[in-house]
Design a protein around this motif. Structure first.
Motif, PDB file in Angstrom:
ATOM      1  N   ILE A  67       0.851  -1.186   0.000  1.00  0.00           N
ATOM      2  CA  ILE A  67       0.000   0.000   0.000  1.00  0.00           C
ATOM      3  C   ILE A  67       0.887   1.236   0.000  1.00  0.00           C
ATOM      4  N   ASP A  68       0.362   2.319  -0.549  1.00  0.00           N
ATOM      5  CA  ASP A  68       1.084   3.590  -0.550  1.00  0.00           C
ATOM      6  C   ASP A  68       0.718   4.441   0.654  1.00  0.00           C
ATOM      7  N   LEU A  69      -0.521   4.294   1.123  1.00  0.00           N
ATOM      8  CA  LEU A  69      -1.025   5.187   2.155  1.00  0.00           C
ATOM      9  C   LEU A  69      -2.123   4.481   2.940  1.00  0.00           C
ATOM     10  N   ALA A  70      -2.119   4.685   4.252  1.00  0.00           N
ATOM     11  CA  ALA A  70      -3.192   4.185   5.112  1.00  0.00           C
ATOM     12  C   ALA A  70      -3.909   5.383   5.722  1.00  0.00           C
ATOM     13  N   ILE A  71      -5.239   5.326   5.736  1.00  0.00           N
ATOM     14  CA  ILE A  71      -6.039   6.358   6.404  1.00  0.00           C
ATOM     15  C   ILE A  71      -6.794   5.661   7.519  1.00  0.00           C
ATOM     16  N   GLU A  72      -6.315   5.857   8.749  1.00  0.00           N
ATOM     17  CA  GLU A  72      -6.783   5.053   9.877  1.00  0.00           C
ATOM     18  C   GLU A  72      -6.819   5.882  11.165  1.00  0.00           C
ATOM     19  N   PRO A  73      -7.581   5.404  12.177  1.00  0.00           N
ATOM     20  CA  PRO A  73      -7.463   5.989  13.520  1.00  0.00           C
ATOM     21  C   PRO A  73      -6.068   5.717  14.077  1.00  0.00           C
ATOM     22  N   ALA A  74      -5.820   6.223  15.269  1.00  0.00           N
ATOM     23  CA  ALA A  74      -4.480   6.150  15.861  1.00  0.00           C
ATOM     24  C   ALA A  74      -3.922   4.730  15.841  1.00  0.00           C
ATOM     25  N   LEU A  75      -2.705   4.600  15.338  1.00  0.00           N
ATOM     26  CA  LEU A  75      -2.005   3.326  15.269  1.00  0.00           C
ATOM     27  C   LEU A  75      -0.676   3.439  16.007  1.00  0.00           C
ATOM     28  N   ALA A  76      -0.285   2.363  16.640  1.00  0.00           N
ATOM     29  CA  ALA A  76       1.056   2.292  17.214  1.00  0.00           C
ATOM     30  C   ALA A  76       1.992   1.805  16.118  1.00  0.00           C
ATOM     31  N   VAL A  77       2.853   2.677  15.629  1.00  0.00           N
ATOM     32  CA  VAL A  77       3.700   2.344  14.490  1.00  0.00           C
ATOM     33  C   VAL A  77       5.158   2.627  14.826  1.00  0.00           C
ATOM     34  N   PRO A  78       6.083   1.935  14.174  1.00  0.00           N
ATOM     35  CA  PRO A  78       7.508   2.177  14.413  1.00  0.00           C
ATOM     36  C   PRO A  78       7.957   3.513  13.822  1.00  0.00           C
ATOM     37  N   GLU A  79       9.205   3.881  14.111  1.00  0.00           N
ATOM     38  CA  GLU A  79       9.712   5.195  13.698  1.00  0.00           C
ATOM     39  C   GLU A  79       9.788   5.356  12.185  1.00  0.00           C
ATOM     40  N   TRP A  80       9.925   4.262  11.454  1.00  0.00           N
ATOM     41  CA  TRP A  80      10.068   4.397  10.010  1.00  0.00           C
ATOM     42  C   TRP A  80       8.741   4.712   9.313  1.00  0.00           C
ATOM     43  N   VAL A  81       7.636   4.657  10.038  1.00  0.00           N
ATOM     44  CA  VAL A  81       6.334   5.023   9.475  1.00  0.00           C
ATOM     45  C   VAL A  81       6.079   6.507   9.741  1.00  0.00           C
ATOM     46  N   SER A  82       5.831   7.254   8.691  1.00  0.00           N
ATOM     47  CA  SER A  82       5.502   8.675   8.827  1.00  0.00           C
ATOM     48  C   SER A  82       3.997   8.839   8.997  1.00  0.00           C
ATOM     49  N   ARG A  83       3.618   9.917   9.684  1.00  0.00           N
ATOM     50  CA  ARG A  83       2.215  10.119  10.026  1.00  0.00           C
ATOM     51  C   ARG A  83       1.860  11.589   9.920  1.00  0.00           C
ATOM     52  N   GLU A  84       0.636  11.850   9.466  1.00  0.00           N
ATOM     53  CA  GLU A  84       0.107  13.215   9.450  1.00  0.00           C
ATOM     54  C   GLU A  84      -1.359  13.180   9.869  1.00  0.00           C
ATOM     55  N   ARG A  85      -1.681  13.964  10.898  1.00  0.00           N
ATOM     56  CA  ARG A  85      -3.068  14.028  11.353  1.00  0.00           C
ATOM     57  C   ARG A  85      -3.921  14.691  10.290  1.00  0.00           C
ATOM     58  N   LEU A  86      -5.114  14.115  10.037  1.00  0.00           N
ATOM     59  CA  LEU A  86      -6.024  14.667   9.045  1.00  0.00           C
ATOM     60  C   LEU A  86      -7.222  15.373   9.675  1.00  0.00           C
ATOM     61  N   PHE A  87      -7.938  14.691  10.571  1.00  0.00           N
ATOM     62  CA  PHE A  87      -9.125  15.289  11.189  1.00  0.00           C
ATOM     63  C   PHE A  87      -9.544  14.449  12.387  1.00  0.00           C
ATOM     64  N   ASP A  88     -10.358  15.050  13.251  1.00  0.00           N
ATOM     65  CA  ASP A  88     -10.956  14.324  14.367  1.00  0.00           C
ATOM     66  C   ASP A  88     -12.324  13.812  13.947  1.00  0.00           C
ATOM     67  N   SER A  89     -12.726  12.687  14.517  1.00  0.00           N
ATOM     68  CA  SER A  89     -13.995  12.085  14.127  1.00  0.00           C
ATOM     69  C   SER A  89     -14.775  11.647  15.361  1.00  0.00           C
ATOM     70  N   PRO A  90     -15.434  12.588  16.034  1.00  0.00           N
ATOM     71  CA  PRO A  90     -16.232  12.233  17.214  1.00  0.00           C
ATOM     72  C   PRO A  90     -17.433  11.374  16.822  1.00  0.00           C
ATOM     73  N   PHE A  91     -18.027  10.732  17.805  1.00  0.00           N
ATOM     74  CA  PHE A  91     -19.163   9.854  17.537  1.00  0.00           C
ATOM     75  C   PHE A  91     -20.477  10.607  17.667  1.00  0.00           C
ATOM     76  N   LEU A  92     -21.411  10.287  16.767  1.00  0.00           N
ATOM     77  CA  LEU A  92     -22.798  10.704  16.877  1.00  0.00           C
ATOM     78  C   LEU A  92     -23.673   9.464  16.818  1.00  0.00           C
ATOM     79  N   VAL A  93     -24.859   9.565  17.361  1.00  0.00           N
ATOM     80  CA  VAL A  93     -25.764   8.415  17.419  1.00  0.00           C
ATOM     81  C   VAL A  93     -26.824   8.569  16.332  1.00  0.00           C
ATOM     82  N   ILE A  94     -27.057   7.506  15.572  1.00  0.00           N
ATOM     83  CA  ILE A  94     -28.085   7.523  14.535  1.00  0.00           C
ATOM     84  C   ILE A  94     -29.222   6.591  14.926  1.00  0.00           C
ATOM     85  N   ALA A  95     -30.406   6.938  14.460  1.00  0.00           N
ATOM     86  CA  ALA A  95     -31.603   6.108  14.635  1.00  0.00           C
ATOM     87  C   ALA A  95     -32.551   6.426  13.492  1.00  0.00           C
ATOM     88  N   ALA A  96     -33.454   5.515  13.199  1.00  0.00           N
ATOM     89  CA  ALA A  96     -34.480   5.809  12.201  1.00  0.00           C
ATOM     90  C   ALA A  96     -35.300   7.002  12.673  1.00  0.00           C
TER      91      ALA A  96
END
Length: 314
Positions: free
Chosen positions: A153-182
Motif C-alpha cells: 500500500i502507498d497510504l493508510a487512512i486510519e485511527p491512531a495506530l502504534a507504528v515504528p519510527e520508520w512510518v511517517s504520520r500526518e493528522r487529518l481530522f478528528d472524528s467524534p461519535f454521533l448516534v443515529i436512529a431511524a
C-alpha cells in the motif's frame, strides 16, 4: 562482477527484480503484470527465470493467490529497499508531472474512507492525472505496518495506530461519535427525545445497538466511557462496515454510534435522525500513514496533498 553464490551477477537481468517485487506486493501474476505494464505470460516467464536463477519456487499457488516461499520472504524486503534506493537516486527531488504520470496508488481504510474520501479524491486525480489509477483495499486486508513495509500500500487512512519510527504520520481530522436512529424510532419518539439532543442514559443503555466491528468484538470506544459510569449498552448486531450498520439502523429499531462525518452523510439518504450520546467518549484522530522512505518522493507528496485537500472540510 563475478559469480555470487554460483550466479553470474553481471549477466543477471535486473528487470526480474521488478517482477519479483510486484509479485510480492500483489500475490497475483495478473495484478503484478498490471502494476508494471507486462502481460501475464511475460510475468510467468520472468518468474520461471527467477526460479531457475535462485533455485527456489519463490511463489506457490494457493487458491487465487501466489504465496511467497520462505526464501522469497527473506529476499522481499531487501529487494524492495534496493529498488526504492535506485528510484530515489534516479528521480532525486525533480518535480512530479501528474498530467503525464502513468502509475497506480493503493490506499487502505474502512468503508468510511471508501464512501467519503475516495470519490472526491478520484475526481481530483482523474482531472489532474488521467494516466493514474487509484484503489482502496479494506482494513481487513491485514496489518498496516506489514503492508507499508512490503509496499503493498502507498497510504493508510486510519485511527491512531502504534507504528515504528520508520512510518511517517500526518493528522487529518478528528472524528467524534454521533448516534443515529431511524427518524420514526418509536422508543425515542415516546421518550420525547428530539434530534440533536442527548439520549437519556437509561434509554441509551436499554435500546438495542448495532456496532461496526472488523474482528467481531462487540465493544468499542463508547463502551469504555459507559464502563467508567458503571453502565453498559445492549449490543445485538455487529457488522464489518459502517454502511451496513447505517442500513440496519434505518430498517429497524436499532441505534448506533458512528463517526460524525459518516453519520451526517448517511442521515438524509437513509432517513436517519442524529442524536448525541449521553456520555463523552474519546474522539478518534484520523491520520494518514506512509513509509518514511517516501517522505520526499514527489509522486507520493502529490497524493498526500490531494488527500489533505479532500478532507480539509471534514
Amino acid at each position: 562482477m563475478g559469480p555470487i553464490r554460483g550466479m553470474n551477477f553481471g549477466a543477471f537481468d535486473l528487470n526480474l527484480l521488478r517482477v519479483f517485487d510486484a509479485l510480492m506486493r500483489e500475490r497475483s501474476v495478473t495484478r503484478a503484470g498490471e502494476q508494471i505494464g507486462l502481460s501475464q505470460p511475460a510475468v510467468s516467464q520472468a518468474l520461471n527465470r527467477l526460479r531457475g536463477v535462485l533455485d527456489d519456487q519463490l511463489f506457490v499457488r494457493r487458491g487465487p493467490e501466489m504465496l511467497p516461499t520462505p526464501r522469497a520472504d527473506e529476499l522481499g524486503p531487501v529487494i524492495r529497499n534496493a529498488l526504492a534506493e535506485v528510484e530515489r537516486a534516479l528521480t532525486g527531488d525533480r518535480r512530479f508531472d501528474p498530467a503525464t504520470a502513468q502509475r497506480s496508488y493503493t490506499l487502505i481504510g474502512a468503508d468510511f474512507v471508501s464512501l467519503l474520501v475516495m470519490p472526491p479524491l478520484f475526481a481530483r486525480v482523474s482531472q489532474a492525472a488521467p494516466g493514474v489509477r487509484i484503489r482502496l483495499v479494506d482494513t481487513a486486508r491485514g496489518d498496516v505496518e506489514r503492508l507499508l513495509q512490503e509496499d503493498a500500500i502507498d497510504l493508510a487512512i486510519e485511527p491512531a495506530l502504534a507504528v515504528p519510527e520508520w512510518v511517517s504520520r500526518e493528522r487529518l481530522f478528528d472524528s467524534p461519535f454521533l448516534v443515529i436512529a431511524a427518524r420514526e424510532n418509536p422508543e425515542l419518539a415516546a421518550a420525547g427525545v428530539a434530534p440533536d439532543e442527548a439520549i437519556p442514559l437509561d434509554l441509551f443503555c436499554r435500546l438495542p445497538h448495532a456496532i461496526r466491528t472488523v474482528d467481531g468484538t462487540l465493544s468499542g470506544w463508547l463502551d469504555e466511557a459507559l464502563a467508567q459510569a458503571g453502565r453498559e449498552r445492549r449490543v445485538v448486531l455487529g457488522l464489518p462496515h459502517f454502511a451496513g450498520v447505517a442500513l440496519a439502523v434505518a430498517q429497524s429499531g436499532l441505534i448506533a454510534a458512528l463517526p460524525a462525518q459518516f453519520a451526517r452523510a448517511a442521515a438524509e439518504p437513509l432517513g436517519l435522525a442524529i442524536y448525541r450520546a449521553p456520555v463523552a467518549a474519546g474522539v478518534p484522530e484520523i491520520s494518514m500513514y506512509w513509509h518514511g522512505r517516501h517522505d520526499r518522493n514527489p509522486a507520493h507528496q502529490w497524493l498526500r496533498g490531494l488527500v489533505r485537500d479532500v478532507v480539509a472540510g471534514f
